[in-house]
Design an enzyme around this catalytic site. Structure first.
Site, PDB file in Angstrom:
ATOM      1  N   ASN A 136       1.709   3.989  11.468  1.00 30.45           N
ATOM      2  CA  ASN A 136       1.284   3.274  10.318  1.00 30.45           C
ATOM      3  C   ASN A 136       1.852   4.101   9.164  1.00 30.45           C
ATOM      4  OD1 ASN A 136      -0.116   1.467  12.172  1.00 30.45           O
ATOM      5  ND2 ASN A 136      -1.984   2.244  11.470  1.00 30.45           N
TER       6      ASN A 136
ATOM      7  N   LYS B  71       0.869  -1.156   0.264  1.00 31.56           N
ATOM      8  CA  LYS B  71       0.072   0.016   0.157  1.00 31.56           C
ATOM      9  C   LYS B  71       0.936   1.093  -0.023  1.00 31.56           C
ATOM     10  CE  LYS B  71      -3.820   2.178   2.444  1.00 31.56           C
ATOM     11  NZ  LYS B  71      -4.448   2.113   3.731  1.00 31.56           N
TER      12      LYS B  71
ATOM     13  N   LYS C 244      -7.550   5.176   4.090  1.00 32.34           N
ATOM     14  CA  LYS C 244      -7.973   3.986   4.251  1.00 32.34           C
ATOM     15  C   LYS C 244      -8.983   3.633   2.989  1.00 32.34           C
ATOM     16  CE  LYS C 244      -6.213   3.104   8.333  1.00 32.34           C
ATOM     17  NZ  LYS C 244      -4.925   2.258   8.408  1.00 32.34           N
TER      18      LYS C 244
ATOM     19  N   GLY D   9      -1.190  -9.000  13.127  1.00 25.20           N
ATOM     20  CA  GLY D   9      -1.360  -7.557  13.584  1.00 25.20           C
ATOM     21  C   GLY D   9       0.066  -6.887  13.893  1.00 25.20           C
TER      22      GLY D   9
END
Length: 508
Positions: free
Chosen positions: A251, A130, A392, A222
């Protein structure tokens, strides 16, 4: 190769210290535990190379420990006592505007930056890492991070390295991408987080039949795996050997997560071993984890841990006014101490999934922020919303790409011509969900500097140099299409209809 064994109470290892006899019994005597242990041993034996097998064995030991904890907690019906949950005390959350303005830039030499870079962006229709998505001015998430840290290093003449934690999904992709930064003024280190087997929900057996089985049979557990992976990869020891004492974790898709010297200085001045950046909750953030006071200790509460009858209360902003941005500051010496002594047990999040061939599976995951309860003098800092700008969805992407923001040294800066302190609310429908569709439906990103709210539903296309102001709602009914032509200005307009229509630009 060591056969997988359940932890022995007599062993003085970090993994077993403090485990009760009851816990030990429930975690080791069940049929499910024995079956899982045997199956994992069989998986380890499918690896022929000794070094690879040793690393894989270590990984499976960690997974097995997590699995036994899960079974034990399930057997004990272990849940949080909701009545003991309180909002954090005032001293547990420090307002950002109370931080000292006096900063010593030389302390940046003790800092490293870590980006959680394991995501694929599948919800946006991506197949690769991403962080390789172009988000602003032809620059990717990773480009922006590199530019920010390079600017920090050259401005203050310091050496802040960038660490990328990848997953098995993104590792090769990331290694290929970072080659282009070879001549930049920063060092980049990558390491891989763990790869755990998905668990069949019915049989409680691992899905993969061999260590090289298809990617779809495995999962990255995770971002809570960060601490374990830092330790096992040797990166933690490497950072400490280089004199690094603090780690800023975030992140990779949070464009607001830039190094903040005020927070670093506060961490040093107050001897805080762990800081979590939180920010005020809005209706868009109801599912975000929050900090709570539980028996006088500050800890993270995720929605997955909340009993169903209390879900609405958790989402409410009355009791839980803040949420975790996942921007975390960690004292590396303290982390080493915890990992070597008591170990880092984090609350297990059970993530149910269904495979493409219809098999119900569970993934046992952990959250990095849950580590807050293991550190001394840990606290939250309530930061401005500008430090939480995640991408997102394609609705988020439209906002970031628009004229609301410009770039300064890789950092997003809000346009001074924006008259309101808040950013517009953007809701793009399912036709815009995937990145390829988003790019096809916008010939060029509209001008939205004066936009308050945009909702787009159905088969809609935007031309070049479109301007949107106030509240704009565009609804194309099923089977219909709306084309908004080049140069069109829409101000406080609702467009809908059963006919294919073209909105013509007003006469000049």
């Amino acid at each position: 190769m060591s056969a997988l064994k359940a932890p022995q109470l007599t062993e003085k290892t970090p993994r077993t210290r403090g485990v009760s006899a009851m816990h030990f019994k429930s975690a080791t005597t069940g049929v499910a535990t024995k079956n899982m242990r045997n199956e994992l041993n069989r998986l380890v034996n499918t690896v022929s190379d000794p070094d690879t097998r040793k690393a894989f064995d270590t990984e499976m030991q960690s997974f097995f420990y997590l699995f036994t904890r899960y079974l034990a907690e399930k057997a004990q019906n272990k849940e949080l006592d909701w009545d003991r949950i309180k909002s954090p005390a005032a001293e547990q959350i420090v307002p950002y505007d109370q931080l000292s303005e006096s900063m010593d830039p030389s302390v940046l030499n003790k800092l490293a930056v870590l980006k959680v870079n394991g995501g694929l962006g599948t919800s946006m229709g991506m197949t690769g890492a991403k962080s390789a998505l172009e988000v602003k001015d032809d620059m990717t998430f990773l480009d922006l991070t590199v530019r920010q840290i390079e600017h920090l290093n050259t401005t203050h003449r310091v050496d802040v390295p960038l660490i990328l934690m990848t997953s098995f999904n993104t590792h090769e992709d990331t290694l290929r991408i970072i080659k282009k930064y070879a001549n930049q003024q920063l060092r980049i280190t990558t390491f891989n987080q763990s790869r755990y087997p998905r668990i069949n929900k019915e049989t409680l057996m691992p899905l993969p039949r061999s260590a090289t089985d298809d990617k779809s049979k495995w999962y990255p557990p995770g971002h809570g795996d960060l601490y374990n992976a830092l330790m096992h990869s040797g990166v933690l020891d490497q950072l400490l050997a280089e004199g690094k004492e603090y780690l800023f974790v975030s992140n990779s898709d949070n464009l607001g997560a830039v190094v903040d010297q005020k927070i670093l200085q506060h961490m040093i001045d107050t001897n805080a071993e762990f800081i979590m950046e939180v920010t005020d909750k809005t209706k868009a953030d109801v599912k975000g984890g929050t900090l709570i006071d539980y028996d006088g200790n500050v800890q993270l509460l995720e929605i997955a841990q909340v009993p169903s009858e209390h879900t609405e209360e958790f989402k409410s902003v009355r009791k839980f006014k803040i949420f975790n941005t996942n921007n975390l500051w960690v004292n590396l010496k303290a982390l080493k101490r915890i990992m070597e002594n008591e170990g880092m047990e984090l609350e297990i999040i059970v993530n149910p999934k269904v495979t493409e061939d219809g098999v119900s599976v569970i993934q046992l995951e952990t959250a990095a922020g849950a580590a807050i309860r293991h550190f001394k003098n840990a606290k939250g800092i309530n930061v401005p919303r500008t430090r939480f700008l995640p991408v997102k969805s394609c609705s988020d992407l439209l906002l970031i790409k628009s004229d609301i923001y410009s770039l300064e040294h890789g950092q997003l800066v809000i346009n001074p011509n924006r008259m309101f302190g808040t950013t517009p609310v953007i809701k793009l429908g399912d036709h815009f969900k995937k990145i390829a569709q988003f790019q096809k439906r916008f010939k060029k990103i509209p001008k939205i500097i004066e936009l308050d709210h945009l909702t787009v539903t159905g088969d809609v296309y935007f031309g070049r140099n479109v301007t949107l102001r106030g509240t704009v709602i565009v609804v194309a009914n099923e089977g219909q299409r709306i084309d908004i032509p080049d140069g069109c200005v829409l101000e406080n307009r609702l467009l809908s209809g059963n006919l294919t229509m073209t909105v013509r630009s007003p006469p000049s």
